[in-house]
Design a protein around this motif. Sequence first.
Motif, PDB file in Angstrom:
ATOM      1  N   GLY A  48      -9.957   2.003 -11.022  1.00  0.00           N
ATOM      2  CA  GLY A  48      -8.705   2.706 -11.128  1.00  0.00           C
ATOM      3  C   GLY A  48      -8.493   3.398 -12.611  1.00  0.00           C
ATOM      4  O   GLY A  48      -8.054   4.595 -12.575  1.00  0.00           O
ATOM      5  N   PHE A  58      -6.241  -1.054  -6.236  1.00  0.00           N
ATOM      6  CA  PHE A  58      -6.773  -0.144  -7.070  1.00  0.00           C
ATOM      7  C   PHE A  58      -5.959   1.079  -7.283  1.00  0.00           C
ATOM      8  O   PHE A  58      -5.903   1.449  -8.539  1.00  0.00           O
ATOM      9  CB  PHE A  58      -7.949   0.541  -5.947  1.00  0.00           C
ATOM     10  CG  PHE A  58      -8.374   1.910  -6.346  1.00  0.00           C
ATOM     11  CD1 PHE A  58      -9.488   2.061  -7.488  1.00  0.00           C
ATOM     12  CD2 PHE A  58      -7.865   3.023  -5.863  1.00  0.00           C
ATOM     13  CE1 PHE A  58      -9.711   3.247  -7.952  1.00  0.00           C
ATOM     14  CE2 PHE A  58      -8.568   4.184  -6.194  1.00  0.00           C
ATOM     15  CZ  PHE A  58      -9.286   4.480  -7.362  1.00  0.00           C
ATOM     16  N   MET A  59      -4.913   1.303  -6.538  1.00  0.00           N
ATOM     17  CA  MET A  59      -3.900   2.241  -6.481  1.00  0.00           C
ATOM     18  C   MET A  59      -3.015   1.993  -7.953  1.00  0.00           C
ATOM     19  O   MET A  59      -2.657   2.681  -8.616  1.00  0.00           O
ATOM     20  CB  MET A  59      -3.187   2.428  -5.354  1.00  0.00           C
ATOM     21  CG  MET A  59      -3.841   3.416  -4.498  1.00  0.00           C
ATOM     22  SD  MET A  59      -3.052   3.720  -2.810  1.00  0.00           S
ATOM     23  CE  MET A  59      -3.926   4.309  -1.783  1.00  0.00           C
ATOM     24  N   MET A 115      -8.149  -6.177   2.700  1.00  0.00           N
ATOM     25  CA  MET A 115      -8.622  -4.972   2.529  1.00  0.00           C
ATOM     26  C   MET A 115      -7.411  -3.862   1.765  1.00  0.00           C
ATOM     27  O   MET A 115      -7.655  -3.221   0.953  1.00  0.00           O
ATOM     28  CB  MET A 115      -9.285  -4.129   3.799  1.00  0.00           C
ATOM     29  CG  MET A 115     -10.767  -4.508   3.906  1.00  0.00           C
ATOM     30  SD  MET A 115     -11.885  -4.337   2.465  1.00  0.00           S
ATOM     31  CE  MET A 115     -11.615  -2.505   2.462  1.00  0.00           C
ATOM     32  N   VAL A 116      -6.227  -4.207   2.657  1.00  0.00           N
ATOM     33  CA  VAL A 116      -5.351  -3.230   2.249  1.00  0.00           C
ATOM     34  C   VAL A 116      -4.846  -3.615   1.031  1.00  0.00           C
ATOM     35  O   VAL A 116      -4.403  -2.762   0.398  1.00  0.00           O
ATOM     36  CB  VAL A 116      -3.947  -3.548   3.420  1.00  0.00           C
ATOM     37  CG1 VAL A 116      -2.640  -2.907   2.671  1.00  0.00           C
ATOM     38  CG2 VAL A 116      -4.543  -3.156   4.766  1.00  0.00           C
ATOM     39  N   VAL A 127     -12.598  -3.187  -9.265  1.00  0.00           N
ATOM     40  CA  VAL A 127     -11.936  -2.247  -8.645  1.00  0.00           C
ATOM     41  C   VAL A 127     -10.859  -1.832  -9.539  1.00  0.00           C
ATOM     42  O   VAL A 127     -10.560  -0.416  -9.603  1.00  0.00           O
ATOM     43  CB  VAL A 127     -11.326  -2.767  -7.198  1.00  0.00           C
ATOM     44  CG1 VAL A 127      -9.994  -2.041  -6.776  1.00  0.00           C
ATOM     45  CG2 VAL A 127     -12.313  -2.821  -6.210  1.00  0.00           C
ATOM     46  N   SER A 154     -12.582  -7.575  -7.668  1.00  0.00           N
ATOM     47  CA  SER A 154     -11.118  -7.004  -7.881  1.00  0.00           C
ATOM     48  C   SER A 154     -10.736  -6.485  -9.161  1.00  0.00           C
ATOM     49  O   SER A 154     -10.058  -5.475  -9.536  1.00  0.00           O
ATOM     50  CB  SER A 154     -10.036  -7.971  -7.393  1.00  0.00           C
ATOM     51  OG  SER A 154      -9.850  -8.884  -8.296  1.00  0.00           O
ATOM     52  N   THR A 171       1.022   4.242  -2.752  1.00  0.00           N
ATOM     53  CA  THR A 171       0.531   5.792  -2.531  1.00  0.00           C
ATOM     54  C   THR A 171       1.806   6.637  -3.167  1.00  0.00           C
ATOM     55  O   THR A 171       1.382   7.822  -3.587  1.00  0.00           O
ATOM     56  CB  THR A 171       0.335   5.962  -1.069  1.00  0.00           C
ATOM     57  OG1 THR A 171       1.660   5.538  -0.450  1.00  0.00           O
ATOM     58  CG2 THR A 171      -0.953   5.183  -0.528  1.00  0.00           C
ATOM     59  N   LEU A 220       0.699  -1.294  -0.119  1.00  0.00           N
ATOM     60  CA  LEU A 220       0.068  -0.014   0.022  1.00  0.00           C
ATOM     61  C   LEU A 220       0.723   1.312   0.047  1.00  0.00           C
ATOM     62  O   LEU A 220       0.587   2.132  -0.838  1.00  0.00           O
ATOM     63  CB  LEU A 220      -0.824  -0.106   1.182  1.00  0.00           C
ATOM     64  CG  LEU A 220      -1.905   1.104   1.377  1.00  0.00           C
ATOM     65  CD1 LEU A 220      -2.975   0.900   0.141  1.00  0.00           C
ATOM     66  CD2 LEU A 220      -2.746   1.180   2.663  1.00  0.00           C
ATOM     67  N   LEU A 273      -6.595  -4.988  -1.434  1.00  0.00           N
ATOM     68  CA  LEU A 273      -7.458  -4.479  -2.611  1.00  0.00           C
ATOM     69  C   LEU A 273      -7.201  -2.987  -2.871  1.00  0.00           C
ATOM     70  O   LEU A 273      -7.266  -2.561  -4.027  1.00  0.00           O
ATOM     71  CB  LEU A 273      -8.733  -4.817  -2.200  1.00  0.00           C
ATOM     72  CG  LEU A 273      -9.770  -4.805  -3.093  1.00  0.00           C
ATOM     73  CD1 LEU A 273      -9.306  -6.050  -4.148  1.00  0.00           C
ATOM     74  CD2 LEU A 273     -11.137  -5.171  -2.649  1.00  0.00           C
ATOM     75  N   THR A 274      -7.080  -2.276  -1.589  1.00  0.00           N
ATOM     76  CA  THR A 274      -6.740  -0.844  -2.024  1.00  0.00           C
ATOM     77  C   THR A 274      -5.569  -0.562  -2.689  1.00  0.00           C
ATOM     78  O   THR A 274      -5.472   0.296  -3.559  1.00  0.00           O
ATOM     79  CB  THR A 274      -6.688   0.108  -0.650  1.00  0.00           C
ATOM     80  OG1 THR A 274      -7.567  -0.519   0.104  1.00  0.00           O
ATOM     81  CG2 THR A 274      -6.739   1.397  -0.775  1.00  0.00           C
ATOM     82  N   GLY A 275      -4.626  -1.325  -2.574  1.00  0.00           N
ATOM     83  CA  GLY A 275      -3.315  -1.404  -3.189  1.00  0.00           C
ATOM     84  C   GLY A 275      -3.420  -1.710  -4.797  1.00  0.00           C
ATOM     85  O   GLY A 275      -3.046  -1.186  -5.345  1.00  0.00           O
TER      86      GLY A 275
END
Lengths: 639, 100, 165
Positions: free
Chosen positions: A527, A429-430, A422-423, A523, A520, A301, A297, A425-427
């Motif tokens: 993005g 997306f980014m 969750m982490v 997601v 995913s 970012t 993650l 998946l957020t990664g």
Amino acid sequence: MLKYILIPLLPFFGFLIAGLFGKYLKERAATVAVGGVLGAFVFAVSAFIDVANGTIIDENFYSWILIGNLSVNVGFQIDQLTAVMLMVVTFLSTLIHIYSIGYMHGDKGFSRFFAYLELFTFFMLVLVMGNNFLVMFVGWEGVGLCSYLLIGFWYEKKSAADAGVKAFVTNRVGDFGFVLGMMLIFTTFGTLDFTDVFAQATPQLAAQNIDLLGIEVGIVTLICLLLFVGATGKSAQIPLYVWLPDAMEGPTPVSALIHAATMVTAGVFMVARCAPLFSLSHTAMNVVAVTGAVTALFAATIGLVQNDIKRVIAYSTISQLGYMFLGLGVGAFSAGIFHLTTHAFFKGLLFLASGSVIHALSGEQDMRKMGSLRRKIKITYAVFLIGSLALAGIFPFAGFFSKDEILWSVYNAGSLGRSLWMVGLTGAFMTAFYSFRLIYLTFFGKSRMDHDVEHHVHESPPVMTVPLMILAFFSITIGFIGMPLIPHANLFANFLAPVFPHVQHGGTDHGLEIGLMIFSVLVAATGIVMAYVWYVRDTRIPDKLAEKFSGVYTLLLNKYRVDELYNYLFVDGLVHKLAGVLHRIGDVKIVDGAVNGVARLIGQASERGRKMQTGFVQEYAFIMGLGLVVLIGMYYVVK
Amino acid sequence: MIPLSWYVLLSAALFTIGVVGVLTRRNVFIILMSIELMLNAANINLVAFSHYLQNLTGQIFVIFVITVAAAEAAVALALIILLARNRGTVYVDEFNIMKG
Amino acid sequence: MINQIVFLYFAAVIVLSAVLTITRRNPVHSVLFMLLLFFHIAGVFVLLNAEFLAAVQLIVYAGAILILYLFVVMLLNVDRESKSDRANRFWPWIVAFGLVIFAEIGLLVARGSFPLEGGQIMNKTGIKELGIDLYTKYLVPFEIASVILLVGLVGAVMLAKKKND
């Protein structure tokens, strides 16, 4: 056996020839080098076939160290894991060697470059083939050395030389952990051979504790954590990731081969190799998983806002390595290695393609000065798009299979797993966002190039584009060797199954698995769309946001100021201050005092002693004879 | 019958004279000749023991000793010529560049 | 009995000429006494049934090495030494030291367990056996000795030749 020894030796011979006779060979050095790695590839394929047919090689052929009860042999072990790594390393190495012929054409360090690349390949092969920790460590240090040499390849450039030093020093911190772990393994198991160590790795052993500065620590946990410190250094995980973005100062093929596809995965490989140890320690596994997820993650970012094309890919590499560790950490070892394999292909592809872009733009790396390139360099655009789709994890590209296998395993790994999922998946997306931000900024929109540069834009020669196309082909197809859902279709996991302990099986709820996959992909697609809106449709949005959240934006742009923090803490604080103290007291008083004192003592003694040296040979002979007489005299006295 | 000890004593005497010659004389020629004396003392021993032990090895070694002595004499005399040419003297105590 | 008298004669001449060799002022005289010494050593070799070595002693030592010495002595034209600087200043000590060495070796002989009275005396001349041994058992050392001679020869020439020749 000779066949297997030749795998690392051929690149080594290539290194010797290209290195020693580079001055005479000039650009012909590339032929030698490509021949070396190609030969290694051919033998690696043959070794792979042997392994697939069930021949596991584990043979010592030289007794290296034999002191007391420490006995270390030089030996190779080729099992399923090594076979996979051999294929990845030799195949990519060959392609990147070929690509480099075009990319490095005309560079005055041409033969030196190929010599280093060959040496790197040699050490990497030693690393993956070693059958004990020490041989692995030789490869481990060797690739670190080559990485240093290649990052600082253009050593006239100060930033490149500094980046090389930074990479080397940061890796040393990790290596320190590796060495300590290795010593602890030796004192615990009495051997460094993989097979012997893993045979002794039983749950009973895991229950043993040792006293570490007053804290009771499980001995296996401690070994694993120390080894993992080594892995964080080599594989650029928090907190030792800082060297990898700077490593982009090296030539682009180096970034592709060493800092994306092979060397940085050495840590992943090592943890996977030590899977029998790691799977005994829940603590160590959780540390690995959490470190991986946080790195994934965190690096993503930073990647969102970088402007240097290679740096974006570099941060994405760190992020993807995080995913690999996340997979290993939840016990999905084969998924981690699978992601390593697919990542090697599409990340190698992305780097080489970005090299092709940079090549086309006469060395420009800043994405703000690109744009609208998709019609001018079509092949590069196409392969770049394939690579980015694979990276973003869109079906059916390679990254989709491996990343979803990891995420699915993470999802099934208890409550910690859910939050890490969750982490992850957020990664993801980014990842999709920044990789397509890169595509849109580089290939779409209006041209922001300098006039001179724009005039010279040209597609790369075939020697560069053909490897790109081969890699692109594999980036699309390689994922299918790890098909999920259908029983026994996951060839990759089946192949690796004998190597890894069965820590955790993925869930059997196929409906949920398909649901999560679709989710995913959605997601990732979000993005991509978001990147399209921000960077093609309405290019004012990013600027507005940057203005609104200027604090966050600057923080990200400055990579969380971690470099500055490390500089302040370690370079200025620790090194300079501590070094000052050590210099004044340790060096000047103690070391210099002792050295000068001894020198003075010897000086005075020799002032007197030299008077004995009359330079009169007969006197010397007389003293010698006197000694003889005394000796014979002693014989009489004793008798 | 000549006892073996006679030969050993003869060679001891010859050896001692050689040692004294090496250690006392200043002329480098005489020193070299004294070394030859010592070698001959060793030869007498070798031949005598070879004779009394019924073993030819001693005699063979005498041949080797003579060979080495010949080579040594050639090289040493060349060195002396060089020394005499460069330093103008054959007296060993005048070569004192090794003095501390 | 006659053998013993002959041996004593040889021994006396050897010791005497050795002493004269190391005490003469003129190196040429020393070389001549050395020649005398070598002849008598050859005689001792004959007493020991080593006729071949006696011949080698004469040919190599007396015929070659000594002549080399003589050449060099005459080549360099070494002056007759004055009485004061024939030996270095502590020569009496060294003579005493030499006597100690001799006494020690003598003691060694007196206490030793040599076959002092001689065992079986070898009556064969042994030249044939010597040759066979030399060319079979000791072939390698023999060849090495020849290489040493060659090296000595080349070395001597290299050392003695003038630099700018």
